[in-house]
Motif scaffolding. Structure first.
Motif, PDB file in Angstrom:
ATOM      1  N   LEU A  64      26.180  28.621  84.229  1.00 55.95           N
ATOM      2  CA  LEU A  64      26.804  27.376  83.912  1.00 55.95           C
ATOM      3  C   LEU A  64      26.722  26.251  84.593  1.00 55.95           C
ATOM      4  O   LEU A  64      26.666  24.866  84.090  1.00 55.95           O
ATOM      5  CB  LEU A  64      28.574  28.093  84.161  1.00 55.95           C
ATOM      6  CG  LEU A  64      29.039  28.973  83.077  1.00 55.95           C
ATOM      7  CD1 LEU A  64      30.220  29.469  83.875  1.00 55.95           C
ATOM      8  CD2 LEU A  64      28.935  28.620  82.141  1.00 55.95           C
ATOM      9  N   ALA A  65      26.389  26.363  85.899  1.00 56.65           N
ATOM     10  CA  ALA A  65      26.000  25.167  86.732  1.00 56.65           C
ATOM     11  C   ALA A  65      24.497  24.406  86.173  1.00 56.65           C
ATOM     12  O   ALA A  65      24.804  23.198  86.031  1.00 56.65           O
ATOM     13  CB  ALA A  65      25.710  25.473  88.253  1.00 56.65           C
ATOM     14  N   THR A  66      23.477  25.307  85.802  1.00 62.57           N
ATOM     15  CA  THR A  66      22.441  24.725  85.019  1.00 62.57           C
ATOM     16  C   THR A  66      22.915  24.155  83.762  1.00 62.57           C
ATOM     17  O   THR A  66      22.324  22.889  83.511  1.00 62.57           O
ATOM     18  CB  THR A  66      21.518  25.972  84.986  1.00 62.57           C
ATOM     19  OG1 THR A  66      21.126  26.437  86.184  1.00 62.57           O
ATOM     20  CG2 THR A  66      20.021  25.442  84.220  1.00 62.57           C
ATOM     21  N   GLU A  67      23.800  24.525  82.860  1.00 66.11           N
ATOM     22  CA  GLU A  67      24.096  24.016  81.726  1.00 66.11           C
ATOM     23  C   GLU A  67      24.746  22.868  81.860  1.00 66.11           C
ATOM     24  O   GLU A  67      24.499  21.773  81.112  1.00 66.11           O
ATOM     25  CB  GLU A  67      24.771  25.059  80.892  1.00 66.11           C
ATOM     26  CG  GLU A  67      25.372  24.478  79.402  1.00 66.11           C
ATOM     27  CD  GLU A  67      25.960  25.440  78.788  1.00 66.11           C
ATOM     28  OE1 GLU A  67      26.835  25.033  77.756  1.00 66.11           O
ATOM     29  OE2 GLU A  67      26.386  26.631  79.500  1.00 66.11           O
ATOM     30  N   THR A 116      34.896  16.909  89.367  1.00 69.78           N
ATOM     31  CA  THR A 116      35.952  17.345  88.713  1.00 69.78           C
ATOM     32  C   THR A 116      35.833  18.164  87.180  1.00 69.78           C
ATOM     33  O   THR A 116      36.300  19.059  86.621  1.00 69.78           O
ATOM     34  CB  THR A 116      37.353  16.964  89.050  1.00 69.78           C
ATOM     35  OG1 THR A 116      37.499  15.657  88.510  1.00 69.78           O
ATOM     36  CG2 THR A 116      37.641  16.725  90.442  1.00 69.78           C
ATOM     37  N   GLY A 117      34.993  17.184  86.350  1.00 66.93           N
ATOM     38  CA  GLY A 117      34.581  17.715  85.228  1.00 66.93           C
ATOM     39  C   GLY A 117      34.060  18.988  85.094  1.00 66.93           C
ATOM     40  O   GLY A 117      34.389  19.903  84.058  1.00 66.93           O
ATOM     41  N   TYR A 118      33.514  19.623  86.107  1.00 68.77           N
ATOM     42  CA  TYR A 118      32.863  21.111  86.111  1.00 68.77           C
ATOM     43  C   TYR A 118      34.022  22.179  86.303  1.00 68.77           C
ATOM     44  O   TYR A 118      33.898  23.230  85.469  1.00 68.77           O
ATOM     45  CB  TYR A 118      31.908  21.113  87.465  1.00 68.77           C
ATOM     46  CG  TYR A 118      31.335  22.557  87.346  1.00 68.77           C
ATOM     47  CD1 TYR A 118      30.335  22.901  86.484  1.00 68.77           C
ATOM     48  CD2 TYR A 118      31.696  23.479  88.410  1.00 68.77           C
ATOM     49  CE1 TYR A 118      29.797  24.152  86.562  1.00 68.77           C
ATOM     50  CE2 TYR A 118      30.970  24.800  88.364  1.00 68.77           C
ATOM     51  CZ  TYR A 118      29.934  25.072  87.475  1.00 68.77           C
ATOM     52  OH  TYR A 118      29.346  26.167  87.526  1.00 68.77           O
ATOM     53  N   ILE A 119      35.094  21.842  86.634  1.00 66.16           N
ATOM     54  CA  ILE A 119      36.145  22.671  86.558  1.00 66.16           C
ATOM     55  C   ILE A 119      36.755  22.932  85.118  1.00 66.16           C
ATOM     56  O   ILE A 119      36.808  24.235  84.860  1.00 66.16           O
ATOM     57  CB  ILE A 119      37.590  22.291  87.519  1.00 66.16           C
ATOM     58  CG1 ILE A 119      37.113  22.030  89.014  1.00 66.16           C
ATOM     59  CG2 ILE A 119      38.595  22.800  87.353  1.00 66.16           C
ATOM     60  CD1 ILE A 119      38.173  21.369  89.910  1.00 66.16           C
ATOM     61  N   SER A 120      36.974  21.910  84.450  1.00 64.07           N
ATOM     62  CA  SER A 120      37.504  22.269  83.005  1.00 64.07           C
ATOM     63  C   SER A 120      36.461  22.749  82.258  1.00 64.07           C
ATOM     64  O   SER A 120      36.644  23.786  81.384  1.00 64.07           O
ATOM     65  CB  SER A 120      37.930  20.986  82.349  1.00 64.07           C
ATOM     66  OG  SER A 120      37.085  19.805  82.408  1.00 64.07           O
ATOM     67  N   PHE A 121      34.897  22.524  82.411  1.00 60.50           N
ATOM     68  CA  PHE A 121      33.935  23.009  81.820  1.00 60.50           C
ATOM     69  C   PHE A 121      33.839  24.564  82.006  1.00 60.50           C
ATOM     70  O   PHE A 121      33.847  25.534  81.271  1.00 60.50           O
ATOM     71  CB  PHE A 121      32.602  22.316  82.379  1.00 60.50           C
ATOM     72  CG  PHE A 121      31.510  22.931  81.897  1.00 60.50           C
ATOM     73  CD1 PHE A 121      31.046  22.384  80.516  1.00 60.50           C
ATOM     74  CD2 PHE A 121      30.641  23.973  82.621  1.00 60.50           C
ATOM     75  CE1 PHE A 121      29.757  23.005  80.128  1.00 60.50           C
ATOM     76  CE2 PHE A 121      29.350  24.297  81.890  1.00 60.50           C
ATOM     77  CZ  PHE A 121      28.878  23.863  80.685  1.00 60.50           C
ATOM     78  N   VAL A 122      34.130  25.024  83.333  1.00 61.53           N
ATOM     79  CA  VAL A 122      33.975  26.313  83.623  1.00 61.53           C
ATOM     80  C   VAL A 122      35.344  27.145  83.080  1.00 61.53           C
ATOM     81  O   VAL A 122      35.274  28.217  82.672  1.00 61.53           O
ATOM     82  CB  VAL A 122      34.096  26.678  85.157  1.00 61.53           C
ATOM     83  CG1 VAL A 122      34.073  28.313  85.374  1.00 61.53           C
ATOM     84  CG2 VAL A 122      32.701  26.185  85.663  1.00 61.53           C
ATOM     85  N   ALA A 123      36.617  26.527  82.992  1.00 56.48           N
ATOM     86  CA  ALA A 123      37.857  26.915  82.809  1.00 56.48           C
ATOM     87  C   ALA A 123      37.678  27.356  81.275  1.00 56.48           C
ATOM     88  O   ALA A 123      38.182  28.523  80.612  1.00 56.48           O
ATOM     89  CB  ALA A 123      38.928  26.009  82.663  1.00 56.48           C
ATOM     90  N   GLN A 124      36.799  26.497  80.358  1.00 54.97           N
ATOM     91  CA  GLN A 124      36.729  27.085  79.073  1.00 54.97           C
ATOM     92  C   GLN A 124      35.752  28.030  78.733  1.00 54.97           C
ATOM     93  O   GLN A 124      35.553  28.389  77.458  1.00 54.97           O
ATOM     94  CB  GLN A 124      36.221  25.720  78.526  1.00 54.97           C
ATOM     95  CG  GLN A 124      37.373  24.613  78.401  1.00 54.97           C
ATOM     96  CD  GLN A 124      36.901  23.042  77.915  1.00 54.97           C
ATOM     97  OE1 GLN A 124      35.646  23.150  77.404  1.00 54.97           O
ATOM     98  NE2 GLN A 124      37.517  22.167  78.136  1.00 54.97           N
ATOM     99  N   ARG A 125      35.065  28.174  79.738  1.00 52.57           N
ATOM    100  CA  ARG A 125      34.126  29.432  79.701  1.00 52.57           C
ATOM    101  C   ARG A 125      34.119  30.374  80.478  1.00 52.57           C
ATOM    102  O   ARG A 125      33.060  31.347  80.904  1.00 52.57           O
ATOM    103  CB  ARG A 125      32.515  28.727  79.822  1.00 52.57           C
ATOM    104  CG  ARG A 125      32.180  27.739  78.963  1.00 52.57           C
ATOM    105  CD  ARG A 125      31.059  26.684  79.535  1.00 52.57           C
ATOM    106  NE  ARG A 125      30.639  25.882  78.539  1.00 52.57           N
ATOM    107  CZ  ARG A 125      31.198  24.707  78.018  1.00 52.57           C
ATOM    108  NH1 ARG A 125      32.396  24.475  78.844  1.00 52.57           N
ATOM    109  NH2 ARG A 125      30.851  24.012  77.188  1.00 52.57           N
ATOM    110  N   GLY A 126      35.436  31.198  80.636  1.00 48.81           N
ATOM    111  CA  GLY A 126      35.607  32.372  81.499  1.00 48.81           C
ATOM    112  C   GLY A 126      36.269  32.200  82.666  1.00 48.81           C
ATOM    113  O   GLY A 126      37.103  33.190  83.406  1.00 48.81           O
ATOM    114  N   GLY A 160      42.979  27.636  87.056  1.00 52.06           N
ATOM    115  CA  GLY A 160      42.859  29.097  87.040  1.00 52.06           C
ATOM    116  C   GLY A 160      41.387  29.475  87.030  1.00 52.06           C
ATOM    117  O   GLY A 160      40.861  30.557  86.582  1.00 52.06           O
ATOM    118  N   VAL A 161      40.498  28.816  87.808  1.00 50.07           N
ATOM    119  CA  VAL A 161      38.984  29.029  87.869  1.00 50.07           C
ATOM    120  C   VAL A 161      38.764  29.868  89.451  1.00 50.07           C
ATOM    121  O   VAL A 161      39.665  29.479  90.199  1.00 50.07           O
ATOM    122  CB  VAL A 161      38.031  27.883  87.681  1.00 50.07           C
ATOM    123  CG1 VAL A 161      38.403  27.477  86.188  1.00 50.07           C
ATOM    124  CG2 VAL A 161      38.385  26.672  88.731  1.00 50.07           C
TER     125      VAL A 161
END
Length: 327
Positions: A153-156, A136-146, A122-123
């Motif tokens: 978010l990319a920088t973090e 693909t790890g970035y997908i779950s990272f963003v999903a957990q943050r809105g 749902g991102v």
């Protein structure tokens, strides 16, 4: 002056309309922007049928335009062998793949994977595009943050993984901006909103001259509008028009320039590259830096390009200054 990417006779214009909605019922896709892709170099445009055929295997032909923009970013618009920089998606070292067709097959499969995972989580679409570069790890990272990609978010995410792996940096935090240099998100004007800033004085004069030849084909040995230009011939001619005599070849211009560091880099400095073709000279290509990670150079065609692509970073040799346009 607002720079507008112009489309040369050899450049193919693709219009991509993406109308699926995010969230919703099963089977629906993420809402993606209406994107018209322009400024695609012939070295990339020639693979459009292959890209479309591979996407069709995943039922994603509507993404053909954005895939060409990704290839422009990954290859620098050159006839690279691993044209989608897809080796790492297989767990292999960079540029292990030595066949552009196979690179497209692997790259499209990776792209389809990130799109599908993004939909499942749902991102937004930009998260999926950034995940092509980050993994693909970035997908779950963003999903957990809105669920919406942002530069912060990319920088973090990049900082966490760079620290974990002991690297200076991880991935390209500007990946979306760099892709959108080739994908014209603003309908009608061909602008990505990422054009170089307006210049003043002598640099503005030089810019107005080089933009007259934007879209012309590269011509090895060329050094005039009558023949078009090669990479060093362009600047040999333009600086001459301003009454400034500089050497003719890329190697000579590198030797003639004063070296500058990345911290001191400014618009109007040269960006030099090595080993882009087989020659005894170390320096084989150059462009003029225009800010925001961009250069203008005699590619094929003459055009603005990002210097942050894997191809140009692999061949990067240094920065040099012949004229201090800020003095």
């Amino acid at each position: 002056m607002k720079l507008v990417y112009k489309i040369g006779a050899c450049v193919v214009l693709f219009l991509l309309i993406l109308v699926m909605a995010i969230g919703g019922s099963e089977g629906e896709r993420m809402q993606t922007p209406q994107i018209g892709v322009g400024n695609i170099a012939p070295a990339v445009a020639q693979y459009e049928p292959v890209v479309r055929e591979e996407l069709a295997k995943h039922g994603m032909e509507e993404h053909t335009g954005i895939l060409l923009a990704i290839i422009m970013q990954e290859s620098g618009g050159t006839a690279s062998l691993d044209i989608m920089q897809a080796s790492e998606s297989l767990g292999l070292p960079m540029n292990t793949i030595q066949d552009p067709i196979y690179s497209i097959e692997v790259g499209v499969t990776h792209f389809a994977r990130v799109i599908n995972q993004a939909e499942e989580n749902g991102v937004d679409f930009h998260t999926a595009l950034q995940a092509y570069n980050f993994g693909t790890g970035y997908i779950s990272f963003v999903a957990q943050r809105g669920g919406t990609h942002t530069k912060d978010l990319a920088t973090e995410f990049s900082g966490i993984h760079a620290t974990r792996m002991g690297w200076n940096r991880y991935g390209d935090i500007n990946y979306i901006d760099n892709i959108m240099r080739y994908a014209n998100a603003q309908e009608g004007n061909g602008s990505t909103g990422n054009a170089p800033a307006t210049f003043e004085g002598d640099l503005a004069q030089l810019q107005s001259m080089w933009e007259q030849y934007e879209g012309m084909p590269y011509n090895f040995g060329g050094q005039s509008p009558a023949t078009s230009f090669d990479c060093s011939g362009l600047w040999f001619y333009l600086f001459g028009q301003m009454g400034i005599n500089i050497p003719r070849t890329a190697q000579e211009q590198y030797n003639y320039a004063t070296e500058v560091s990345a911290d001191d880099l400014q618009a109007g400095d040269f960006v030099f590259f090595h080993s882009t073709y087989n020659t005894p000279n170390y320096i084989t290509h150059l462009g003029i830096y225009v800010g925001d990670g961009m250069m203008f150079h005699a590619g094929d065609p003459l055009q603005y390009a990002s210097i942050e692509t894997p191809y140009w970073q692999q061949h990067f040799a240094g920065y040099g200054r012949i004229i201090d346009f800020n003095s």
